[in-house]
Design a protein around this motif. Structure first.
Motif, mmCIF file in Angstrom:
data_model
loop_
_atom_site.group_PDB
_atom_site.id
_atom_site.type_symbol
_atom_site.label_atom_id
_atom_site.label_comp_id
_atom_site.label_asym_id
_atom_site.label_seq_id
_atom_site.Cartn_x
_atom_site.Cartn_y
_atom_site.Cartn_z
ATOM 1 N N MET A 1 0.857 -1.193 0.000
ATOM 2 C CA MET A 1 0.000 0.000 0.000
ATOM 3 C C MET A 1 0.890 1.239 0.000
ATOM 4 S SD MET A 1 -2.893 1.169 2.773
ATOM 5 C CE MET A 1 -3.884 -0.290 2.512
ATOM 6 N N ASN A 2 0.726 2.105 -1.024
ATOM 7 C CA ASN A 2 1.532 3.310 -1.080
ATOM 8 C C ASN A 2 0.876 4.429 -0.274
ATOM 9 O OD1 ASN A 2 -0.529 4.396 -2.754
ATOM 10 N ND2 ASN A 2 0.468 3.507 -4.580
ATOM 11 N N TRP A 3 1.504 5.613 -0.281
ATOM 12 C CA TRP A 3 1.007 6.712 0.561
ATOM 13 C C TRP A 3 -0.357 7.181 0.119
ATOM 14 C CZ3 TRP A 3 -0.215 11.445 -1.501
ATOM 15 C CH2 TRP A 3 0.262 11.715 -2.808
ATOM 16 N N LEU A 4 -0.647 7.162 -1.217
ATOM 17 C CA LEU A 4 -1.953 7.603 -1.701
ATOM 18 C C LEU A 4 -3.059 6.660 -1.227
ATOM 19 C CD1 LEU A 4 -3.609 9.548 -3.417
ATOM 20 C CD2 LEU A 4 -3.087 8.125 -5.428
ATOM 21 N N ASP A 5 -2.772 5.347 -1.262
ATOM 22 C CA ASP A 5 -3.752 4.378 -0.767
ATOM 23 C C ASP A 5 -4.053 4.625 0.706
ATOM 24 O OD1 ASP A 5 -3.909 3.120 -3.214
ATOM 25 O OD2 ASP A 5 -2.282 1.718 -2.749
ATOM 26 N N LYS A 6 -3.005 4.935 1.479
ATOM 27 C CA LYS A 6 -3.213 5.175 2.902
ATOM 28 C C LYS A 6 -4.072 6.416 3.142
ATOM 29 C CE LYS A 6 1.155 2.988 4.247
ATOM 30 N NZ LYS A 6 2.493 3.187 4.872
ATOM 31 N N VAL A 7 -3.849 7.473 2.361
ATOM 32 C CA VAL A 7 -4.647 8.701 2.511
ATOM 33 C C VAL A 7 -6.112 8.439 2.178
ATOM 34 C CG1 VAL A 7 -5.011 11.037 1.613
ATOM 35 C CG2 VAL A 7 -2.698 10.234 2.133
ATOM 36 N N ILE A 8 -6.348 7.756 1.056
ATOM 37 C CA ILE A 8 -7.725 7.467 0.641
ATOM 38 C C ILE A 8 -8.418 6.576 1.667
ATOM 39 C CG2 ILE A 8 -9.127 6.288 -1.109
ATOM 40 C CD1 ILE A 8 -7.077 7.207 -3.185
ATOM 41 N N ALA A 9 -7.703 5.568 2.172
ATOM 42 C CA ALA A 9 -8.293 4.677 3.171
ATOM 43 C C ALA A 9 -8.597 5.418 4.463
ATOM 44 C CB ALA A 9 -7.364 3.515 3.432
ATOM 45 N N TYR A 10 -7.791 6.440 4.806
ATOM 46 C CA TYR A 10 -8.045 7.212 6.024
ATOM 47 C C TYR A 10 -9.272 8.077 5.868
ATOM 48 C CZ TYR A 10 -7.297 10.525 9.819
ATOM 49 O OH TYR A 10 -7.463 11.323 10.924
ATOM 50 N N ILE A 11 -9.397 8.747 4.705
ATOM 51 C CA ILE A 11 -10.544 9.636 4.480
ATOM 52 C C ILE A 11 -11.817 8.837 4.272
ATOM 53 C CG2 ILE A 11 -11.494 11.379 2.915
ATOM 54 C CD1 ILE A 11 -8.619 12.276 2.379
ATOM 55 N N SER A 12 -11.719 7.776 3.427
ATOM 56 C CA SER A 12 -12.905 6.965 3.126
ATOM 57 C C SER A 12 -12.497 5.495 3.123
ATOM 58 C CB SER A 12 -13.498 7.356 1.769
ATOM 59 O OG SER A 12 -14.560 6.492 1.421
ATOM 60 N N PRO A 13 -12.692 4.794 4.234
ATOM 61 C CA PRO A 13 -12.331 3.375 4.283
ATOM 62 C C PRO A 13 -12.987 2.554 3.188
ATOM 63 C CG PRO A 13 -12.801 4.209 6.484
ATOM 64 C CD PRO A 13 -13.208 5.289 5.529
ATOM 65 N N ALA A 14 -14.231 2.876 2.841
ATOM 66 C CA ALA A 14 -14.927 2.132 1.792
ATOM 67 C C ALA A 14 -14.233 2.320 0.442
ATOM 68 C CB ALA A 14 -16.382 2.568 1.706
ATOM 69 N N ALA A 15 -13.866 3.572 0.135
ATOM 70 C CA ALA A 15 -13.166 3.833 -1.133
ATOM 71 C C ALA A 15 -11.815 3.139 -1.159
ATOM 72 C CB ALA A 15 -13.005 5.337 -1.341
ATOM 73 N N GLY A 16 -11.129 3.143 0.000
ATOM 74 C CA GLY A 16 -9.848 2.458 0.070
ATOM 75 C C GLY A 16 -9.992 0.971 -0.155
ATOM 76 N N ALA A 17 -11.065 0.370 0.421
ATOM 77 C CA ALA A 17 -11.288 -1.060 0.230
ATOM 78 C C ALA A 17 -11.603 -1.385 -1.219
ATOM 79 C CB ALA A 17 -12.431 -1.521 1.137
ATOM 80 N N ARG A 18 -12.433 -0.522 -1.868
ATOM 81 C CA ARG A 18 -12.747 -0.752 -3.295
ATOM 82 C C ARG A 18 -11.484 -0.630 -4.148
ATOM 83 N NH1 ARG A 18 -17.300 2.419 -1.957
ATOM 84 N NH2 ARG A 18 -16.289 4.263 -2.876
#
Length: 497
Positions: A1-18
């Protein structure tokens, strides 16, 4: 998981999971996945692999040389390679059109291969040089052979072996030509060696200042290319060196554990009694004593001893669970053998548990490792040396080869006979060879070459033996067809009846 994935998962866990699910669905190779189990495994491919290896090549070479000096398993691998690739030597059979010239060439060759004629130091014969080349290529990954000429000698061609660590790695540009120098090799635009820069060395072994430029035509650089822009060799033991070292350390630890388990010790323990006065303690003898009151420091059979007041004996007998050393050693040996293309039986010399079919299969697989090594040695070393030998013999006038300059290829034609291998079950394998030759799938030349013989020499010798036997009035069974033998046998039986 790169830094962008971590940011997206923090803001929206659902979006990160998708996002992770989509990436998993679109992945082409599982080997390309990065997760918590393999996130440290991210090797880098350098644009110039040669420069990337340059810093490690000398360290790998030094480590493999250390294993050569200290590891029995490493020496088992080396002896297997030398024993099966070269053995007594890969020998030439001259094959030009004139049999008289062939005989003369082979007679000169048999004189030249002596140490005083072929080696610049006068210490090794040609087939000893072959064995050293195979061993040094396996350990060091490469070796250089310089073709020198001593015009005043009866055999002008001399071979000088040069260690690869004498290549001048520090030189980046050739002083006069301006060409790029990589790893001590001066290259043209096609990565073709133009010259080799060799560090100067005094007779006492010390390197002197500067290096010498030797044209590529005078050097045989013996190594094996594994990728397109490679120009130097890496030790054949590089992939297994760490495992060999680990196995050696494991066996050393097992030996130490066995020594410790074999030790049986006795300790004298003093118990402090409050009721004993100082004076009484001073009169009390300490230590283990025998019936005569003498101090005892060694246990002997049938002895009777007394302990001083307040002393007791404690025995220390270190226990040790059942060792799995043999299983682990066998596993490591198999893995190391697989890494260098050899069977477990070949390097362990353990043939006790092998059936005939398993031993034959392992033997055949080992031969598929040795045969390409033989062909490599013939192509890169034997044939160039043979051509240089004929050039010097012609210029010396030692052999009459009319039109040699125009017909070099005809005069330099030769067949190289590598040492063969003995059969595991000679009767079965000979029967199989006979059937193969009758069916046309195997020729006499191929069969003889497999045993290290030249088929022409075999037939010529058989003809000489047959003629000599007949001159004595003898008919040997090997010179008689099977049908004739059977008829003669029946005729003899009828006469006896």
């Amino acid at each position: 998981m790169n830094w962008l994935d971590k940011v997206i998962a923090y803001i929206s866990p659902a979006a990160g999971a998708r996002r992770r699910a989509y990436r998993d669905m679109m992945r082409y190779y599982d080997a390309g996945e990065i997760n918590r189990y393999n996130h440290r495994w991210v090797p880098m491919d350098m644009p110039d692999q040669e420069n990337a290896e340059m810093g490690e090549r000398s360290l790998i070479r030094s480590r493999c040389r250390w294993l050569e000096r200290n590891s029995d398993l490493t020496n088992a691998i080396l002896s297997a390679m030398v024993r099966n690739v070269v053995n007594t030597g890969i020998r030439p059979q001259a094959r030009c059109a004139s049999e008289a010239v062939n005989a003369r060439i082979e007679a000169l060759w048999n004189e030249w291969i002596r140490p005083e004629n072929c080696d610049v130091s006068g210490q090794m014969g040609f087939y000893e040089i072959q064995r050293m080349i195979v061993q040094r290529k396996t350990v060091d990954g490469e070796i250089l052979v310089k073709l020198t000429v001593d015009a005043g000698a009866d055999f002008p061609l001399k071979l000088q072996l040069i260690r690869p660590d004498l290549l001048d790695d520090g030189l980046l540009t050739a002083p006069k030509t301006g060409r790029v120098v990589r790893g001590g090799i001066e290259l043209d635009d096609r990565l073709r060696p133009a010259a080799y820069w060799i560090k100067r060395k005094s007779a006492d072994g010390w390197e002197t200042a500067g290096s010498e430029r030797i044209p590529a035509g005078d050097i045989l650089h013996l190594w094996q290319k594994k990728y397109p822009d490679q120009i130097r060799g890496i030790s054949d033991l590089a992939a297994v060196a760490k495992r060999i070292k680990d196995l050696d350390e494991y066996l050393t630890a097992e030996n130490m554990a066995a020594f410790m388990a074999a030790c049986y010790s006795i300790f004298i323990v003093k118990n402090n009694y409050g009721g004993v006065g100082v004076g009484n303690m001073a009169n009390q003898k300490s230590g283990l004593t025998d019936i005569e009151g003498k101090s005892v420091e060694r246990v002997r059979p049938g002895m009777i001893v007394r302990l001083a007041q307040g002393e007791d004996i404690k025995a220390a007998n270190p226990g040790r669970p059942a060792s799995t050393a043999s299983d682990i050693t066998a596993l490591y040996t198999r893995m190391i053998g697989a890494g260098v293309g050899l069977s477990y039986e070949m390097i362990s010399r353990d043939f006790g548990g092998s059936s005939y079919s398993a031993a034959r299969q392992g033997n055949l697989e080992d031969r598929r490792t040795f045969q390409p090594a033989q062909q490599w040695l013939i192509t890169h070393f034997c044939e160039p040396v043979y051509r240089a030998f004929l050039d010097t013999m012609y210029l010396k006038g030692a052999v009459d080869m009319p039109g040699y300059e125009r017909r070099k290829e005809d005069y330099q034609r030769a067949e190289w006979i590598a040492p063969g291998w003995q059969s595991i079950d000679p009767e079965k394998e000979m029967q199989a060879d006979v059937l193969a030759m009758k069916s046309g799938t195997l020729t006499l030349g191929q069969q003889c070459a497999g045993h290290g013989y030249d088929w022409r020499d075999q037939l010529a010798q058989m003809a000489r033996e047959k003629a000599y036997a007949e001159s004595l009035g003898l008919t040997l069974p090997i010179h008689t067809p099977e049908a004739v033998q059977a008829a003669q046998s029946n005729h003899t039986e009828e006469e006896d009846t």
